[in-house]
Scaffold this active site. Structure first.
Site, PDB file in Angstrom:
ATOM      1  N   ILE A  31     -17.019 -32.591   0.874  1.00 29.81           N
ATOM      2  CA  ILE A  31     -17.072 -33.096  -0.801  1.00 29.81           C
ATOM      3  C   ILE A  31     -14.951 -33.338  -1.469  1.00 29.81           C
ATOM      4  CG2 ILE A  31     -18.969 -31.268  -1.177  1.00 29.81           C
ATOM      5  CD1 ILE A  31     -16.041 -29.143  -1.881  1.00 29.81           C
ATOM      6  N   SER A  32     -14.207 -33.956  -0.861  1.00 27.43           N
ATOM      7  CA  SER A  32     -13.046 -34.149  -1.663  1.00 27.43           C
ATOM      8  C   SER A  32     -12.358 -34.139  -0.134  1.00 27.43           C
ATOM      9  CB  SER A  32     -12.389 -32.749  -2.469  1.00 27.43           C
ATOM     10  OG  SER A  32     -11.338 -33.343  -2.813  1.00 27.43           O
ATOM     11  N   GLU A  79      -3.873 -34.191   2.136  1.00 29.86           N
ATOM     12  CA  GLU A  79      -3.048 -33.161   3.489  1.00 29.86           C
ATOM     13  C   GLU A  79      -4.048 -32.661   3.818  1.00 29.86           C
ATOM     14  OE1 GLU A  79      -2.785 -29.246   0.173  1.00 29.86           O
ATOM     15  OE2 GLU A  79      -0.511 -30.259   1.188  1.00 29.86           O
ATOM     16  N   SER A  80      -4.859 -32.773   3.149  1.00 27.80           N
ATOM     17  CA  SER A  80      -6.275 -31.833   3.663  1.00 27.80           C
ATOM     18  C   SER A  80      -7.601 -32.592   3.971  1.00 27.80           C
ATOM     19  CB  SER A  80      -6.509 -30.072   3.195  1.00 27.80           C
ATOM     20  OG  SER A  80      -6.959 -29.939   1.828  1.00 27.80           O
ATOM     21  N   ASP A 110       3.129 -28.252  -8.429  1.00 29.98           N
ATOM     22  CA  ASP A 110       2.340 -29.502  -8.312  1.00 29.98           C
ATOM     23  C   ASP A 110       0.821 -28.866  -8.831  1.00 29.98           C
ATOM     24  OD1 ASP A 110       1.548 -31.798  -7.023  1.00 29.98           O
ATOM     25  OD2 ASP A 110       0.548 -31.656  -5.679  1.00 29.98           O
TER      26      ASP A 110
END
Length: 516
Positions: free
Chosen positions: A259-260, A264-265, A405
């Site tokens: 989904i994304s 970093e992930s 962030d």
């Protein structure tokens, strides 16, 4: 003229005067052959006449075309497939004969010849082929490929007297080096050096050899890195095994898809299952955050970890996988703090190495939109601003954290409120760069809501003082940041000298108060 001869020739000449048969300008004697209508309509007769014409015009085609198909004897013509194959074979033979004539016409007596073998259409079951034709693909020797240089005999030289050539001859060594380039890795393109009679010196060959080996090792490292690292939307075998274990244990029902993706992930959606313990409830929909084990896209992770007292003793820059696990563990602890303080954020389900399972913010596999992608009314935008301001104050004062962030990209809008995500880089205010990160968050939030039309939105300096409780009075941004750096420097010196961290900053602008 002899009368006897004329008298003797008269009966043979047939009716009519004798001069008529001898005159060259006279009408020729035509003998008509009588035939029936059935003979004229016969196919056999037509084929014979056609063969006679083709034999006179194209003798090679006739020679190649002679066979059982032309004679028509002992062939079963009741099958349409057989007739079609025979007709096609006949056409292909004529086409191949035409190609051979073109070859002879173009090549002539030239030493360099061309071949149309690749354009032939002879069927594989057709055994009729000319004996003088050679298919170079079926031969071991390719006449167009240059021969490799001959090796030097064991005695080390060839020839006698002035014509002696040793193994150290420059030309011989150059050709040998060119031939040895074929032993390089297949990925290393060397070209046709033998055909060009290329002569490489030992120095050039050794440099190329070293470069080929280094390129081969680099390619192997890249391949191994892709196999053992999560990149893009793919997962490595170890991560895949962790996900399989979660599904097999019943913790997750199924994993639907990605989904994304971020620097970093990679986040996957999954349906929750049943927990092994009764005290832990797994939400119906889960988000699986897989942290990338490659540091190519986010190389400054250590800036957020090595100075954090919670992970300072465990930090090892030499082991990337340990850094990734610490990064995932850091997000889990930060989310737990936020959840205990009542800040809207994903609920942590479980952490397995670098795989973090959380509650899914959204519904029916559709994630909640980011704050930058949603269109809000003036009232909702104003409500969102005050909620973000309250969350920043809670995060700083109750959770003792700075998001580091925070922007419209890491805030979701779901069920009429703002949710904070992506807190793996969050640090405590005692971090050497904690106040600097907080000021950056304040600038991002202030700029977004001011552009969104919120008249009550504070600027970055006012928002920083409102969140941190500090009363930094500076006329411009440069002096403001200078005071922030001075506070960070003071805190860092105290930690290095006394080994004690700062608990909080005083709200009245006085120097920081430390825990003794």
């Amino acid at each position: 003229m002899d009368s006897v001869g004329v008298a003797a020739a008269a009966p043979d000449a047939g009716p009519g005067p004798a001069w008529q048969s001898k005159c060259p300008w006279g009408a020729p004697n035509t003998t008509s052959i009588s035939c029936s209508l059935a003979d004229v309509m016969s196919e056999q007769l037509a084929k014979e006449l056609q063969l006679e014409e083709e034999n006179a015009a194209f003798p090679e085609v006739v020679a190649a075309a002679e066979g059982p198909f032309i004679t028509g004897e002992n062939i079963d013509t009741s099958s349409d497939l057989m007739l079609a194959q025979m007709l096609q074979m006949e056409f292909d033979r004529e086409y191949d004969a035409q190609l051979r004539r073109e070859e002879k016409k173009i090549n002539g007596d030239s030493k360099v010849s061309i071949s149309f073998e690749n354009y032939r259409k002879v069927h594989p079951y057709d055994s009729d082929s000319s004996e003088d034709e050679v298919d170079w693909q079926d031969t071991r020797h390719d006449p167009y490929r240059a021969d490799k240089p001959t090796t030097t005999p064991r005695r080390g030289f060839i020839g006698k007297g002035k014509d002696i050539t040793t193994k150290h001859d420059e030309v011989v060594c150059g050709r040998k080096n060119t031939a040895r380039m074929e032993n390089f890795a297949p990925e290393f393109q060397v070209g046709d050096g033998i055909g060009m009679d290329l002569k490489l010196s030992n120095q050039v060959f050794n440099a190329l050899k070293q470069h080929a080996y280094s390129e081969e090792r680099r390619s192997a490292r890249l391949h191994e890195k892709k196999e053992h690292s999560t990149a893009e939307k793919a997962v490595d075998p170890k991560t895949r095994l962790l996900l399989y274990k979660m599904v097999n244990s019943g913790m997750l029902e199924t994993i639907t898809g990605c989904i994304s993706t971020g620097k970093e992930s990679v986040v996957f959606h999954a349906y929750g299952g049943k927990s092994a313990t009764e005290d832990k409830v797994i939400p119906p929909e889960c988000a699986i955050k897989v942290f990338k084990t490659t540091l190519n896209e986010f190389k400054n992770r250590d800036k957020y970890i090595k100075d954090d007292y919670r992970f300072k003793d465990r930090f090892s820059k030499l082991n990337p996988r340990k850094i990734i696990r610490m990064w995932a563990e850091k997000e889990m602890h930060n989310l737990t703090r936020m959840q205990n303080a009542g800040i809207p954020c994903p609920q942590v389900v479980i952490l397995k190495k670098h795989v973090l399972v959380m509650s899914f913010i959204g519904q029916d596999q559709v994630p909640a939109p980011k704050l930058k992608d949603v269109t809000l009314s003036n009232e909702d935008m104003k409500k969102a601003y005050y909620q973000v301001l309250d969350m920043m104050q809670q995060l700083y004062r109750e959770c003792n954290l700075v998001h580091a962030d925070l922007s419209e990209y890491n805030m979701l809008w779901h069920d009429g409120k703002v949710w904070l995500i992506d807190v793996s880089q969050s640090v405590e205010p005692t971090h050497p760069h904690g106040l600097e990160f907080l000021f950056r968050d304040c600038r991002n939030v202030s700029q977004f809501f001011q552009k969104g039309g919120v008249a009550e939105a504070l600027n970055e300096r006012e928002l920083f003082n409102a969140v941190s409780g500090l009363n930094i009075t500076a006329d411009n941004e440069v002096d403001f940041q200078a005071e922030i750096e001075a506070l960070e420097k003071m805190n860092e010196d105290h930690v290095q000298n006394h080994g004690k961290k700062l608990s909080t900053f005083s709200s009245d602008g006085d120097p920081p108060i430390y825990d003794e």
